[in-house]
Every structure is written in C-alpha cells, then in structure tokens.
Design a protein around this motif. Structure first.
Motif, PDB file in Angstrom:
ATOM      1  N   LEU A 229       0.835  -1.193   0.000  1.00  0.00           N
ATOM      2  CA  LEU A 229       0.000   0.000   0.000  1.00  0.00           C
ATOM      3  C   LEU A 229       0.875   1.250   0.000  1.00  0.00           C
ATOM      4  O   LEU A 229       2.087   1.170   0.188  1.00  0.00           O
ATOM      5  N   ASP A 230       0.263   2.390  -0.200  1.00  0.00           N
ATOM      6  CA  ASP A 230       0.993   3.652  -0.293  1.00  0.00           C
ATOM      7  C   ASP A 230       1.008   4.329   1.073  1.00  0.00           C
ATOM      8  O   ASP A 230       0.037   4.958   1.486  1.00  0.00           O
ATOM      9  N   GLY A 231       2.150   4.212   1.777  1.00  0.00           N
ATOM     10  CA  GLY A 231       2.240   4.753   3.125  1.00  0.00           C
ATOM     11  C   GLY A 231       3.053   6.018   3.240  1.00  0.00           C
ATOM     12  O   GLY A 231       3.292   6.507   4.352  1.00  0.00           O
TER      13      GLY A 231
ATOM     14  N   GLU B 239       3.052  12.196   1.766  1.00  0.00           N
ATOM     15  CA  GLU B 239       2.415  11.629   2.952  1.00  0.00           C
ATOM     16  C   GLU B 239       1.591  10.397   2.560  1.00  0.00           C
ATOM     17  O   GLU B 239       1.425  10.075   1.381  1.00  0.00           O
ATOM     18  N   SER B 240       1.080   9.734   3.565  1.00  0.00           N
ATOM     19  CA  SER B 240       0.395   8.457   3.347  1.00  0.00           C
ATOM     20  C   SER B 240      -0.904   8.601   2.560  1.00  0.00           C
ATOM     21  O   SER B 240      -1.645   9.568   2.725  1.00  0.00           O
ATOM     22  N   ARG B 241      -1.140   7.601   1.736  1.00  0.00           N
ATOM     23  CA  ARG B 241      -2.424   7.399   1.054  1.00  0.00           C
ATOM     24  C   ARG B 241      -2.993   6.035   1.438  1.00  0.00           C
ATOM     25  O   ARG B 241      -3.584   5.334   0.620  1.00  0.00           O
ATOM     26  N   LEU B 242      -2.806   5.668   2.683  1.00  0.00           N
ATOM     27  CA  LEU B 242      -3.178   4.330   3.121  1.00  0.00           C
ATOM     28  C   LEU B 242      -4.675   4.062   2.962  1.00  0.00           C
ATOM     29  O   LEU B 242      -5.077   3.014   2.443  1.00  0.00           O
ATOM     30  N   GLU B 243      -5.498   5.019   3.391  1.00  0.00           N
ATOM     31  CA  GLU B 243      -6.939   4.799   3.295  1.00  0.00           C
ATOM     32  C   GLU B 243      -7.383   4.676   1.841  1.00  0.00           C
ATOM     33  O   GLU B 243      -8.229   3.833   1.508  1.00  0.00           O
ATOM     34  N   GLU B 244      -6.784   5.499   0.973  1.00  0.00           N
ATOM     35  CA  GLU B 244      -7.113   5.410  -0.449  1.00  0.00           C
ATOM     36  C   GLU B 244      -6.655   4.069  -1.038  1.00  0.00           C
ATOM     37  O   GLU B 244      -7.348   3.464  -1.864  1.00  0.00           O
TER      38      GLU B 244
ATOM     39  N   GLN C 248      -9.100   1.459  -0.090  1.00  0.00           N
ATOM     40  CA  GLN C 248     -10.316   1.588  -0.888  1.00  0.00           C
ATOM     41  C   GLN C 248     -10.137   0.995  -2.277  1.00  0.00           C
ATOM     42  O   GLN C 248     -11.064   0.383  -2.829  1.00  0.00           O
ATOM     43  N   GLU C 249      -8.954   1.148  -2.837  1.00  0.00           N
ATOM     44  CA  GLU C 249      -8.670   0.568  -4.149  1.00  0.00           C
ATOM     45  C   GLU C 249      -8.669  -0.956  -4.098  1.00  0.00           C
ATOM     46  O   GLU C 249      -8.790  -1.611  -5.140  1.00  0.00           O
ATOM     47  N   ASN C 250      -8.551  -1.508  -2.901  1.00  0.00           N
ATOM     48  CA  ASN C 250      -8.634  -2.954  -2.716  1.00  0.00           C
ATOM     49  C   ASN C 250      -9.994  -3.382  -2.167  1.00  0.00           C
ATOM     50  O   ASN C 250     -10.156  -4.512  -1.710  1.00  0.00           O
ATOM     51  N   GLY C 251     -10.945  -2.460  -2.198  1.00  0.00           N
ATOM     52  CA  GLY C 251     -12.294  -2.776  -1.745  1.00  0.00           C
ATOM     53  C   GLY C 251     -12.441  -2.854  -0.240  1.00  0.00           C
ATOM     54  O   GLY C 251     -13.368  -3.495   0.267  1.00  0.00           O
ATOM     55  N   LEU C 252     -11.544  -2.174   0.482  1.00  0.00           N
ATOM     56  CA  LEU C 252     -11.547  -2.241   1.941  1.00  0.00           C
ATOM     57  C   LEU C 252     -11.579  -0.854   2.556  1.00  0.00           C
ATOM     58  O   LEU C 252     -11.277   0.147   1.895  1.00  0.00           O
TER      59      LEU C 252
END
Length: 278
Positions: free
Chosen positions: A14-16, A87-92, A95-99
């Motif tokens: 993921l993008d952290g 900075e982090s894009r963890l939540e995005e 979401q791209e993984n359906g979560l």
C-alpha cells in the motif's frame, strides 16, 4: 499496486508515504563509495525510503504489516528533516482494494518508530484516535514498554500521539506471536523490542526483516544502520534469519526499499528472483 501471490496468502503493498533519509545514517560505518553503488543518493546525500505497509489477506482476514507515516501528523520542520516528499495514502490504497480501515483485523508492528507507527492514529479535532478501530495491534512487550517510556535517545521517535489512541487495542508478546503460519519474532537490534515477520505458506516462505535489513542493499550482514540501538544484535539476527531464508528459498520483503518489494537470493548471495517496485 505491487502484489506477491502465495498459495494461500496475497501480499499487496500500500501507499504509506515517502521519506528521504541520510545515506550515511542508513548505512552506518559503511563508506559511501561502497553503499552508493548499491543504492544511489540525491544531492543532499539522502536515499529514498518509502514507508509502504503490506496488506496480507488469507482465510477472510485482512492483516496489515506496519502503518506508514500517516497524514497531517508531521510538522513542516519534521517533513524537511526526514525528507518527506509524500504523505500516506493508506486509506485510499485500502479503498482501491475494496476495503476500509474498519476491515483490518490485525496490525503487526515490527517496532514503533514514528515512520512505522504514525499511521496508527489520526487527529479528530480534539485528540488522536485509532485509524483501525477493529484491529488487534500486535507488538513485542519490550517495544510497547519503551514506546510509553522512552529514554533520552528514543524519545525523538516514540511519540505519545502514536500510542495513546490505540492502547486498548494492543496485544503484546515476549518472544514470539503466531497465527496460522504467520509469526512475529522478537530480535532486538534496531530497537530493543524490534521484531521480524516470518510467514510459512505451503512450500513458500517469506521473511520480513523490517529495519535490520531495510533495503536490498543491506544484504551484507555487517551493513547495519547508525540508527540501530544495538548493532551487534542486528548483525546476529541478520546472520541467523538470512541463512534461514536463503536455505528455505524465501522471499525477503521490504517496507523501505525504493526499488524492490521482494527478492530471493541463492546461497552465494546472487539475486535469483525479484518483485520490482512500480
């Protein structure tokens, strides 16, 4: 996103966020002409060090390894000092993984330095709250104790903003924590409570050395960081677990590597397989 599929477990990076840290600190006593051949630096002598968590999915469970550098938690001075370019894009990424962050069942923390733990909490306007409210957060007891009671050296990286909001979710272990072929194993070295991750899935093995081998360029067991609190412990752990991984033909995975997500080496130390970072 970069994916490493095993028979029963799927690894997704993921993008952290991205930091750029001093190359001399990242390679310790190793002379620059040696490490620069393996891992180039910029004009400030900094090397790129992403902070990308790994999402492991198996048996309907979502397991996160590390949490990234977070979003909106670093001051401008901290961003400058740590060379933060993203900075982090963890939540995005989730979401791209359906979560969503509520779907994470476990967060496995190899240690709790800011660049691994900032993503555990976020500011809600009044205080810092958990990003992963339904997760069990697993970390060694030694690391958790130092996080809450840092010494004169470690207080610069163990921040109360990163632990106060998740204290009721933390589960600690002494030597080893395991769940269905996934193990967190205490090693010490980089920090007193540092742990590595070992995953066994059928005939496949994954060894995640975390910050005792932060990049592929740290393959040499003597190449340890100046950031390490106990460098001889780092060296001993690298000797043990690199031998284990090579003999098992394991994938070695990375959180900080700007070039590879995972690699395999043979007994002579030659690269035999690699998942490159896109």
């Amino acid at each position: 996103m970069d994916i490493l599929p095993l028979p029963n477990i799927r690894f997704t990076w993921l993008d952290g966020g991205v930091t750029n840290l001093d190359g001399g600190a990242m390679f310790g006593v190793v002379p620059k002409p040696l490490w620069e051949k393996r891992y180039p630096c910029n004009e400030k002598n900094q090397i790129e060090c992403p902070t990308d968590p790994i999402l492991m999915q198996m048996d309907g469970k979502n397991i996160l390894v590390e949490s990234g550098i977070g979003k909106g938690k670093l001051t401008e001075k901290q961003k400058r000092n740590f060379g933060v370019t993203k900075e982090s894009r963890l939540e995005e990424s989730l979401q791209e993984n359906g979560l969503t962050t509520k779907d994470i069942d476990y967060v496995l923390m190899t240690h709790l330095h800011f660049d691994h733990a900032c993503g555990l909490t976020k500011y809600n306007g009044e205080n810092y709250i958990s990003v992963f409210p339904n997760a069990k957060i697993i970390v060694s007891a030694i690391e958790w104790n130092e996080m809450r009671n840092p010494n004169i050296r470690s207080k610069s990286t163990y921040w109360k903003e990163n632990w106060e909001g998740i204290a009721d979710q933390v589960e600690t272990f002494t030597n080893e924590w395991s769940w269905r072929g996934i193990k967190l194993i205490h090693t010490g070295g980089h920090s007193d409570g540092h742990s590595i991750l070992v995953v066994e899935d059928g005939e496949e093995t994954v060894v995640h050395m975390a910050d005792i081998m932060p990049t592929h360029a740290h393959q040499n067991v003597l190449w340890v960081m100046a950031y390490d609190d106990y460098p001889m412990n780092s060296i001993a752990a690298k000797q043990k677990w690199m031998q284990y991984g090579v003999e098992k033909k394991a994938w070695f995975t990375f959180y900080h590597d700007a070039y590879y997500r995972a690699v395999k080496w043979d007994l002579e130390g030659t690269l035999t397989a690699a998942l490159e970072r896109k």
